[in-house]
Structures are given as structure tokens and as C-alpha cells.
Design a protein around this motif. Structure first.
Motif, PDB file in Angstrom:
ATOM      1  N   SER A   1      21.022  27.134 -10.744  1.00 53.27           N
ATOM      2  CA  SER A   1      20.424  27.899  -9.650  1.00 53.27           C
ATOM      3  C   SER A   1      19.009  27.419  -9.332  1.00 53.27           C
ATOM      4  CB  SER A   1      20.381  29.390 -10.003  1.00 53.27           C
ATOM      5  OG  SER A   1      19.451  29.638 -11.054  1.00 53.27           O
ATOM      6  N   GLN A   2      18.469  26.545 -10.193  1.00 50.28           N
ATOM      7  CA  GLN A   2      17.126  26.013 -10.004  1.00 50.28           C
ATOM      8  C   GLN A   2      17.204  24.582  -9.472  1.00 50.28           C
ATOM      9  OE1 GLN A   2      14.293  27.797 -10.465  1.00 50.28           O
ATOM     10  NE2 GLN A   2      15.585  29.551 -10.968  1.00 50.28           N
ATOM     11  N   PRO A   3      16.198  24.155  -8.731  1.00 51.21           N
ATOM     12  CA  PRO A   3      16.220  22.787  -8.206  1.00 51.21           C
ATOM     13  C   PRO A   3      16.054  21.747  -9.311  1.00 51.21           C
ATOM     14  CG  PRO A   3      14.108  23.831  -7.744  1.00 51.21           C
ATOM     15  CD  PRO A   3      14.999  24.905  -8.293  1.00 51.21           C
ATOM     16  N   PHE A   4      16.674  20.600  -9.106  1.00 49.33           N
ATOM     17  CA  PHE A   4      16.513  19.464 -10.009  1.00 49.33           C
ATOM     18  C   PHE A   4      15.689  18.420  -9.273  1.00 49.33           C
ATOM     19  CE2 PHE A   4      18.175  15.294 -11.566  1.00 49.33           C
ATOM     20  CZ  PHE A   4      17.645  15.369 -12.837  1.00 49.33           C
ATOM     21  N   LYS A   5      14.485  18.158  -9.770  1.00 52.27           N
ATOM     22  CA  LYS A   5      13.560  17.256  -9.082  1.00 52.27           C
ATOM     23  C   LYS A   5      13.079  16.182 -10.054  1.00 52.27           C
ATOM     24  CE  LYS A   5      10.518  19.181  -6.342  1.00 52.27           C
ATOM     25  NZ  LYS A   5       9.403  20.051  -5.874  1.00 52.27           N
ATOM     26  N   VAL A   6      13.068  14.958  -9.595  1.00 48.71           N
ATOM     27  CA  VAL A   6      12.606  13.829 -10.404  1.00 48.71           C
ATOM     28  C   VAL A   6      11.539  13.078  -9.615  1.00 48.71           C
ATOM     29  CG1 VAL A   6      13.291  11.832 -11.767  1.00 48.71           C
ATOM     30  CG2 VAL A   6      14.966  13.623 -11.265  1.00 48.71           C
ATOM     31  N   THR A   7      10.421  12.785 -10.252  1.00 51.02           N
ATOM     32  CA  THR A   7       9.323  12.090  -9.583  1.00 51.02           C
ATOM     33  C   THR A   7       8.912  10.866 -10.382  1.00 51.02           C
ATOM     34  OG1 THR A   7       8.488  14.164  -8.645  1.00 51.02           O
ATOM     35  CG2 THR A   7       6.956  12.313  -8.729  1.00 51.02           C
ATOM     36  N   LEU A   8       8.769   9.750  -9.702  1.00 50.96           N
ATOM     37  CA  LEU A   8       8.260   8.508 -10.288  1.00 50.96           C
ATOM     38  C   LEU A   8       6.957   8.144  -9.583  1.00 50.96           C
ATOM     39  CD1 LEU A   8       8.510   5.755 -11.863  1.00 50.96           C
ATOM     40  CD2 LEU A   8       9.808   4.932  -9.882  1.00 50.96           C
ATOM     41  N   ALA A   9       5.910   7.922 -10.350  1.00 53.74           N
ATOM     42  CA  ALA A   9       4.632   7.477  -9.781  1.00 53.74           C
ATOM     43  C   ALA A   9       4.056   6.403 -10.684  1.00 53.74           C
ATOM     44  CB  ALA A   9       3.656   8.643  -9.646  1.00 53.74           C
ATOM     45  N   TRP A  10       3.351   5.464 -10.087  1.00 51.37           N
ATOM     46  CA  TRP A  10       2.700   4.423 -10.888  1.00 51.37           C
ATOM     47  C   TRP A  10       1.417   3.963 -10.195  1.00 51.37           C
ATOM     48  CZ3 TRP A  10       6.724   3.510  -7.606  1.00 51.37           C
ATOM     49  CH2 TRP A  10       6.618   2.433  -6.715  1.00 51.37           C
ATOM     50  N   SER A  11       0.502   3.464 -11.007  1.00 47.02           N
ATOM     51  CA  SER A  11      -0.719   2.848 -10.488  1.00 47.02           C
ATOM     52  C   SER A  11      -0.444   1.364 -10.324  1.00 47.02           C
ATOM     53  CB  SER A  11      -1.896   3.094 -11.440  1.00 47.02           C
ATOM     54  OG  SER A  11      -2.181   4.480 -11.516  1.00 47.02           O
ATOM     55  N   ASP A  12      -0.492   0.907  -9.096  1.00 43.96           N
ATOM     56  CA  ASP A  12      -0.064  -0.459  -8.789  1.00 43.96           C
ATOM     57  C   ASP A  12      -1.195  -1.466  -8.999  1.00 43.96           C
ATOM     58  OD1 ASP A  12       2.000  -2.162  -8.019  1.00 43.96           O
ATOM     59  OD2 ASP A  12       1.327  -2.219  -5.939  1.00 43.96           O
ATOM     60  N   ALA A  13      -0.821  -2.679  -9.295  1.00 44.09           N
ATOM     61  CA  ALA A  13      -1.806  -3.759  -9.382  1.00 44.09           C
ATOM     62  C   ALA A  13      -2.417  -3.993  -8.007  1.00 44.09           C
ATOM     63  CB  ALA A  13      -1.132  -5.030  -9.881  1.00 44.09           C
ATOM     64  N   PRO A  14      -3.689  -4.367  -7.936  1.00 43.38           N
ATOM     65  CA  PRO A  14      -4.306  -4.607  -6.627  1.00 43.38           C
ATOM     66  C   PRO A  14      -3.624  -5.753  -5.901  1.00 43.38           C
ATOM     67  CG  PRO A  14      -5.719  -5.392  -8.407  1.00 43.38           C
ATOM     68  CD  PRO A  14      -4.625  -4.601  -9.051  1.00 43.38           C
ATOM     69  N   GLY A  15      -3.426  -5.580  -4.601  1.00 39.81           N
ATOM     70  CA  GLY A  15      -2.820  -6.631  -3.798  1.00 39.81           C
ATOM     71  C   GLY A  15      -3.864  -7.574  -3.236  1.00 39.81           C
ATOM     72  N   ALA A  16      -3.410  -8.604  -2.554  1.00 42.66           N
ATOM     73  CA  ALA A  16      -4.320  -9.537  -1.894  1.00 42.66           C
ATOM     74  C   ALA A  16      -4.906  -8.880  -0.658  1.00 42.66           C
ATOM     75  CB  ALA A  16      -3.573 -10.809  -1.507  1.00 42.66           C
ATOM     76  N   ILE A  17      -6.119  -9.247  -0.306  1.00 44.97           N
ATOM     77  CA  ILE A  17      -6.755  -8.721   0.899  1.00 44.97           C
ATOM     78  C   ILE A  17      -5.900  -9.091   2.112  1.00 44.97           C
ATOM     79  CG2 ILE A  17      -8.780  -8.907   2.396  1.00 44.97           C
ATOM     80  CD1 ILE A  17     -10.441  -9.356  -0.145  1.00 44.97           C
ATOM     81  N   GLY A  18      -5.585  -8.082   2.925  1.00 41.81           N
ATOM     82  CA  GLY A  18      -4.767  -8.302   4.106  1.00 41.81           C
ATOM     83  C   GLY A  18      -3.272  -8.256   3.847  1.00 41.81           C
ATOM     84  N   ALA A  19      -2.868  -7.959   2.595  1.00 41.55           N
ATOM     85  CA  ALA A  19      -1.443  -7.952   2.249  1.00 41.55           C
ATOM     86  C   ALA A  19      -0.688  -6.891   3.041  1.00 41.55           C
ATOM     87  CB  ALA A  19      -1.264  -7.707   0.759  1.00 41.55           C
ATOM     88  N   ASN A  20       0.495  -7.256   3.500  1.00 42.73           N
ATOM     89  CA  ASN A  20       1.390  -6.331   4.197  1.00 42.73           C
ATOM     90  C   ASN A  20       2.824  -6.799   3.952  1.00 42.73           C
ATOM     91  OD1 ASN A  20       2.833  -4.660   5.869  1.00 42.73           O
ATOM     92  ND2 ASN A  20       1.545  -4.987   7.674  1.00 42.73           N
ATOM     93  N   PRO A  21       3.565  -6.139   3.048  1.00 42.30           N
ATOM     94  CA  PRO A  21       3.240  -4.885   2.363  1.00 42.30           C
ATOM     95  C   PRO A  21       2.199  -5.063   1.257  1.00 42.30           C
ATOM     96  CG  PRO A  21       5.330  -5.727   1.578  1.00 42.30           C
ATOM     97  CD  PRO A  21       4.929  -6.614   2.729  1.00 42.30           C
TER      98      PRO A  21
END
Length: 264
Positions: free
Chosen positions: A229-249
Motif C-alpha cells: 500500500s506504500q510507494p516503492f521509490k528508488v533514487t540514484l545520485a552521484w557526484s560526476d567528474a568535471p567535464g571539459a569546458i563547453g562539453a555538451n553533454p
């Protein structure tokens, strides 16, 4: 807490400012090169409405806060018109979270200031009602302080990682209005610290349990839902390595979360 902008405009993308703050979250002390000292950073989303996020809010590792109304201004589950909306230039969902930011009692600015200068009656001219995501972000920072104190109480005094702090906020947030989180107005919803510190459901927490060193590695676990009767929720979070300046994505590590139930 950071309630400011670099002044580099909106829809800035992933540039040097954003890269610097991603580095700071991973290691907030640049003077000690032999140890990483994680640094949780909360930022206001900006007050540019649909013109976009103000810089450096498109950094990947920040907790970016949008502004909702509060009881003085209207419905707490309504986004303030001035609150900067996402997405990031590379399409990531930003902001992260929402907190009240309109008509908030604050210390009064003196002198010729045009904002926050109308005194609240009975406060001897010390306080004023102020609006902005700069009023919302401190609510988020304060919530993280409370959550950190709670987390330390059953983790031997160790603080949650910046990624865990983010995961706790988004997993327990309140979906505002239409059930459509995450979205680029409110992020994953409005903060509710009670859902974190005094939950009515069971939680499992995994913080920095495994280091991924190569593409394709996985961490798998099986769980049983005891109360359907209760919601089942899963969350994934991480601190990403810095990207290159102007990176997309801008993402360097693109982690995926897969939930399988009954073969689906």
C-alpha cells in the motif's frame, strides 16, 4: 548556501564556472592535494523565469533550488513566476528541488536598497518580506544541515556524501500540483524534511558502497516490498567528474538505474 550568480547570463551551458563548482563538490579544499574533502553546495536557481537558469547553476553536482510560494503569497505547491526554469543547455533536468521563496521574512536591507526594504510591522525595522530563489536556497541548505545531523546519529558521526544528500532530498520530495516529477520547473518536487527524518516507510541507504572503474560495471541488489500500500521509490545520485569546458553533454559518467519487478 549560495544565493548569487556569476553574472554570465542565462543558458550559460557547461563552462569554466560550472566546471569549477563541480570540482569543489568533489573536493572543497584545493590546498590539500592528498585527500578529497567533499563540499555540499546549494545554489539558487535564479530569478529569470522562463529565460533560464543563471550561471553557474548548470554545474552537475550542485543542489539547485527553485522557489515556490508560501502561505503569505498563495499556494505552497505553486512555482513562483520569477523562479528560473531549466533545462540545462545539454538537456539535463534542472533545478534539483523546490523550497518556499516568495514573501519570506528576512533581515531587512538598509540604505538605498530597492529590495527587501519594506519593514515588517512590529520588528523595529529589522525585518522585511523578501522574494527570490535567494530566499528559497537557504531553506534547502538548512534542511541539509538537519539531515546531516540526523544521518551522523546512526553513521558514527560521518556526514552523508553530497550525492546522498541530493538523493535523500529528491526521493522524499512532494510532487507539486500535477504528478509530473521530475520537470524543469520544480525539479523532483518540494522539500519535506519530515519524510527524511521521520519516515513512515522503510528505507535502505547505500552511500559510496562501490567504486566503478570501467564501463559496464553494475551494482545489483534484491529487495522485498513488505507493504504494497506504500510507494516503492528508488533514487540514484552521484557526484560526476568535471567535464571539459563547453562539453555538451556535460556528463562524464552516465549511470543508469534499472528497476525490475516480475520480469518487467
Amino acid at each position: 548556501n549560495n544565493s548569487w550568480t556569476t553574472g554570465e547570463g542565462t543558458q550559460h551551458g557547461y563552462q569554466a564556472s560550472e566546471r569549477t563548482h563541480d570540482l569543489m563538490v568533489l573536493d572543497g579544499n584545493f590546498d590539500t592535494t592528498d585527500v578529497a574533502e567533499p563540499f555540499i553546495e546549494v545554489f539558487s536557481a535564479g530569478n529569470s523565469g522562463f529565460s533560464g537558469l543563471t550561471a553557474p547553476k548548470e554545474a552537475k553536482n550542485l543542489i539547485v533550488t527553485a522557489a515556490s510560494l508560501n502561505g503569505r503569497a498563495g499556494n505552497i505547491d505553486a512555482i513562483a513566476g520569477f523562479s528560473s526554469r531549466g533545462p540545462a543547455v545539454d538537456g539535463r533536468v534542472v533545478p534539483t528541488i523546490t523550497a518556499p521563496g516568495q514573501s519570506i521574512a528576512s533581515a531587512r536591507r538598509l540604505g538605498a536598497a530597492s529590495q527587501c526594504n519594506i519593514s515588517i510591522a512590529g520588528t523595529s525595522d529589522h525585518y522585511a518580506l523578501c522574494s527570490g530563489t535567494s530566499m528559497a536556497a537557504p531553506h534547502t541548505a538548512g534542511a541539509i544541515v538537519l539531515v546531516t545531523e540526523w544521518w551522523r546519529s546512526f553513521h558514527g558521526g560521518i556526514s552523508p556524501s553530497p550525492a546522498m544528500a541530493k538523493a535523500l532530498l529528491v526521493n522524499t520530495a512532494i510532487d507539486m500540483g500535477t504528478a509530473d516529477i521530475p520537470n524543469n520547473n520544480e525539479g523532483w518536487g518540494r522539500i519535506n524534511t519530515t519524510n527524511i527524518i521521520s519516515p513512515t516507510t522503510s528505507f535502505l541507504y547505500f552511500d559510496n558502497q562501490m567504486v566503478f572503474t570501467d564501463t559496464g560495471q553494475i551494482m545489483a541488489m534484491g529487495v522485498t516490498v513488505l507493504d504494497t500500500s506504500q510507494p516503492f521509490k528508488v533514487t540514484l545520485a552521484w557526484s560526476d567528474a568535471p567535464g571539459a569546458i563547453g562539453a555538451n553533454p556535460a556528463l562524464v559518467n552516465n549511470l543508469d538505474l534499472t528497476v525490475e519487478m516480475g520480469g518487467e
